[in-house]
Design a protein around this motif. Structure first.
Motif, PDB file in Angstrom:
ATOM      1  N   SER A  84      35.095  35.357  25.617  1.00 37.31           N
ATOM      2  CA  SER A  84      34.656  33.899  26.021  1.00 37.31           C
ATOM      3  C   SER A  84      34.194  34.129  27.638  1.00 37.31           C
ATOM      4  N   ILE A  85      34.195  32.931  28.283  1.00 34.11           N
ATOM      5  CA  ILE A  85      33.740  32.640  29.873  1.00 34.11           C
ATOM      6  C   ILE A  85      34.710  33.416  30.424  1.00 34.11           C
ATOM      7  N   LEU A  86      34.222  34.262  31.610  1.00 30.87           N
ATOM      8  CA  LEU A  86      35.054  34.724  32.456  1.00 30.87           C
ATOM      9  C   LEU A  86      35.776  36.241  32.068  1.00 30.87           C
ATOM     10  N   CYS A  87      35.571  36.536  30.841  1.00 33.62           N
ATOM     11  CA  CYS A  87      36.011  37.558  30.262  1.00 33.62           C
ATOM     12  C   CYS A  87      34.886  38.788  30.625  1.00 33.62           C
ATOM     13  N   THR A  88      35.732  39.815  30.974  1.00 31.22           N
ATOM     14  CA  THR A  88      34.769  41.411  31.191  1.00 31.22           C
ATOM     15  C   THR A  88      34.831  41.916  29.927  1.00 31.22           C
ATOM     16  N   VAL A  89      33.465  42.294  29.535  1.00 28.53           N
ATOM     17  CA  VAL A  89      33.480  43.001  28.202  1.00 28.53           C
ATOM     18  C   VAL A  89      32.660  44.336  28.248  1.00 28.53           C
ATOM     19  N   LYS A  90      33.512  45.215  27.776  1.00 27.16           N
ATOM     20  CA  LYS A  90      33.015  46.602  27.757  1.00 27.16           C
ATOM     21  C   LYS A  90      32.203  46.802  25.893  1.00 27.16           C
ATOM     22  N   LEU A  91      30.955  47.264  26.428  1.00 25.44           N
ATOM     23  CA  LEU A  91      29.913  47.563  25.223  1.00 25.44           C
ATOM     24  C   LEU A  91      29.484  48.781  25.116  1.00 25.44           C
ATOM     25  N   LYS A  92      29.327  48.817  23.825  1.00 24.07           N
ATOM     26  CA  LYS A  92      28.397  50.234  23.529  1.00 24.07           C
ATOM     27  C   LYS A  92      27.172  49.817  22.841  1.00 24.07           C
ATOM     28  N   ASN A  93      25.983  50.225  23.426  1.00 26.17           N
ATOM     29  CA  ASN A  93      24.623  49.946  23.007  1.00 26.17           C
ATOM     30  C   ASN A  93      24.396  50.700  21.734  1.00 26.17           C
ATOM     31  N   LYS A  94      24.382  50.475  20.622  1.00 25.54           N
ATOM     32  CA  LYS A  94      24.305  51.033  19.396  1.00 25.54           C
ATOM     33  C   LYS A  94      23.159  52.044  19.296  1.00 25.54           C
ATOM     34  N   ALA A  95      21.937  51.539  20.024  1.00 26.75           N
ATOM     35  CA  ALA A  95      20.847  52.443  19.999  1.00 26.75           C
ATOM     36  C   ALA A  95      20.805  53.479  20.814  1.00 26.75           C
ATOM     37  N   THR A  96      21.326  53.261  22.083  1.00 27.55           N
ATOM     38  CA  THR A  96      21.403  54.328  23.248  1.00 27.55           C
ATOM     39  C   THR A  96      22.465  55.035  23.329  1.00 27.55           C
ATOM     40  N   GLN A  97      23.666  54.554  22.897  1.00 31.12           N
ATOM     41  CA  GLN A  97      25.022  54.894  23.024  1.00 31.12           C
ATOM     42  C   GLN A  97      25.412  54.844  24.379  1.00 31.12           C
ATOM     43  N   GLN A  98      24.874  54.014  25.344  1.00 29.58           N
ATOM     44  CA  GLN A  98      25.312  53.737  26.737  1.00 29.58           C
ATOM     45  C   GLN A  98      26.249  52.594  26.622  1.00 29.58           C
ATOM     46  N   ILE A  99      27.211  52.854  27.400  1.00 33.62           N
ATOM     47  CA  ILE A  99      28.264  51.715  27.791  1.00 33.62           C
ATOM     48  C   ILE A  99      27.992  50.830  28.885  1.00 33.62           C
ATOM     49  N   GLN A 100      28.083  49.493  28.644  1.00 34.13           N
ATOM     50  CA  GLN A 100      27.647  48.482  29.668  1.00 34.13           C
ATOM     51  C   GLN A 100      28.927  47.607  29.520  1.00 34.13           C
ATOM     52  N   ILE A 101      29.209  47.278  30.848  1.00 34.21           N
ATOM     53  CA  ILE A 101      30.181  46.089  31.263  1.00 34.21           C
ATOM     54  C   ILE A 101      29.685  45.024  32.115  1.00 34.21           C
ATOM     55  N   PHE A 102      29.724  43.991  31.104  1.00 35.55           N
ATOM     56  CA  PHE A 102      29.214  42.708  31.990  1.00 35.55           C
ATOM     57  C   PHE A 102      30.744  41.573  32.016  1.00 35.55           C
ATOM     58  N   THR A 103      30.680  40.856  32.962  1.00 33.76           N
ATOM     59  CA  THR A 103      31.524  39.749  33.022  1.00 33.76           C
ATOM     60  C   THR A 103      30.797  38.391  32.758  1.00 33.76           C
ATOM     61  N   LEU A 104      31.279  37.660  31.972  1.00 33.73           N
ATOM     62  CA  LEU A 104      30.552  36.304  31.563  1.00 33.73           C
ATOM     63  C   LEU A 104      30.881  35.119  32.397  1.00 33.73           C
ATOM     64  N   VAL A 105      30.197  34.640  33.132  1.00 29.72           N
ATOM     65  CA  VAL A 105      30.352  33.602  34.179  1.00 29.72           C
ATOM     66  C   VAL A 105      29.409  32.346  34.005  1.00 29.72           C
ATOM     67  N   PRO A 106      29.844  31.300  34.851  1.00 31.36           N
ATOM     68  CA  PRO A 106      28.931  30.209  34.903  1.00 31.36           C
ATOM     69  C   PRO A 106      27.529  30.359  35.277  1.00 31.36           C
ATOM     70  N   ASP A 107      26.732  29.533  35.166  1.00 30.34           N
ATOM     71  CA  ASP A 107      25.240  29.876  35.300  1.00 30.34           C
ATOM     72  C   ASP A 107      25.165  30.068  37.046  1.00 30.34           C
ATOM     73  N   ASN A 108      25.825  29.182  37.864  1.00 28.78           N
ATOM     74  CA  ASN A 108      25.624  29.260  39.308  1.00 28.78           C
ATOM     75  C   ASN A 108      26.229  30.648  39.744  1.00 28.78           C
TER      76      ASN A 108
END
Length: 156
Positions: A84-108
Motif C-alpha cells: 500500500s502507500i508508504l510501503c517499501t517493497v523489495k522486488l525481484k524482476n522475474k526476467a532479469t532476476q534483478q532486485i529492486q526496492i521502491f517506496t510508494l508515495v503520493p504524487d508530489n
C-alpha cells in the motif's frame, strides 16, 4: 483530496512561507524599480517582473489549495501484509532476476533517484494489494510487460 506524508506537508508549508515572505517582496521590489525607469509601454524589465509576479502568485495559490485539501497519511494505520502507500517493497524482476526496492508515495513526493515512486505509476498500481510471495504482472505504457515477485514489504 490528496494524501501526503507529514514530511510532504511540512515541505509544502515551508515552500509557501519562502514564496510569501521572500520571493513575493523581491518581485514587488523589481516591479517598483522597473516602474521608476519611466515609460512602461516599452519596458522589458517591467513586463518580465509582472510576468514573474503572475507565475509566483499562481504557485502560491496552488500551494495553498494543495495544503488545504491534503490529508496526512497516518502511518500507524498502515498494514504491511499487503503493498500500500508508504510501503517499501523489495522486488525481484522475474526476467532479469534483478532486485529492486521502491517506496510508494503520493504524487508530489516521488523521486526516482531515491526509489520513491508515485502511487499512480503503472508499477505501483500493479503492486498495490500484493502480498509477499505474490507475482505482479505489469504492463507499461509502451506495451512492455514486467513481472515482479514481491520479496518483502516494510514501512520506513
Amino acid at each position: 483530496m490528496s494524501y501526503v506524508t507529514k514530511e510532504g506537508l511540512e515541505k509544502m508549508k515551508a515552500e509557501l512561507e519562502q514564496l510569501e515572505m521572500i520571493e513575493r517582496p523581491k518581485i514587488t521590489q523589481q516591479i517598483a524599480e522597473a516602474r521608476d525607469k519611466g515609460d512602461l509601454s516599452e519596458n522589458a524589465e517591467y513586463d518580465a517582473a509582472k510576468e514573474a509576479q503572475g507565475m509566483l502568485e499562481m504557485r502560491i495559490s496552488k500551494l495553498k489549495d494543495s495544503i488545504a485539501t491534503s490529508k496526512v497519511i497516518d502511518e500507524s494505520q498502515l498494514d504491511t501484509s499487503k503493498v500500500s502507500i508508504l510501503c517499501t517493497v523489495k522486488l525481484k524482476n522475474k526476467a532479469t532476476q534483478q532486485i529492486q526496492i521502491f517506496t510508494l508515495v503520493p504524487d508530489n513526493e516521488s523521486d526516482l533517484k531515491t526509489g520513491r515512486i508515485s502511487i499512480n505509476t503503472p508499477i505501483a498500481k500493479g503492486l498495490l494489494g500484493k502480498a509477499v510471495g505474490e507475482l505482479a504482472d505489469i504492463t507499461l505504457p509502451n506495451g512492455n510487460k514486467l513481472s515482479f515477485e514481491v520479496l518483502d514489504i516494510s514501512l520506513n
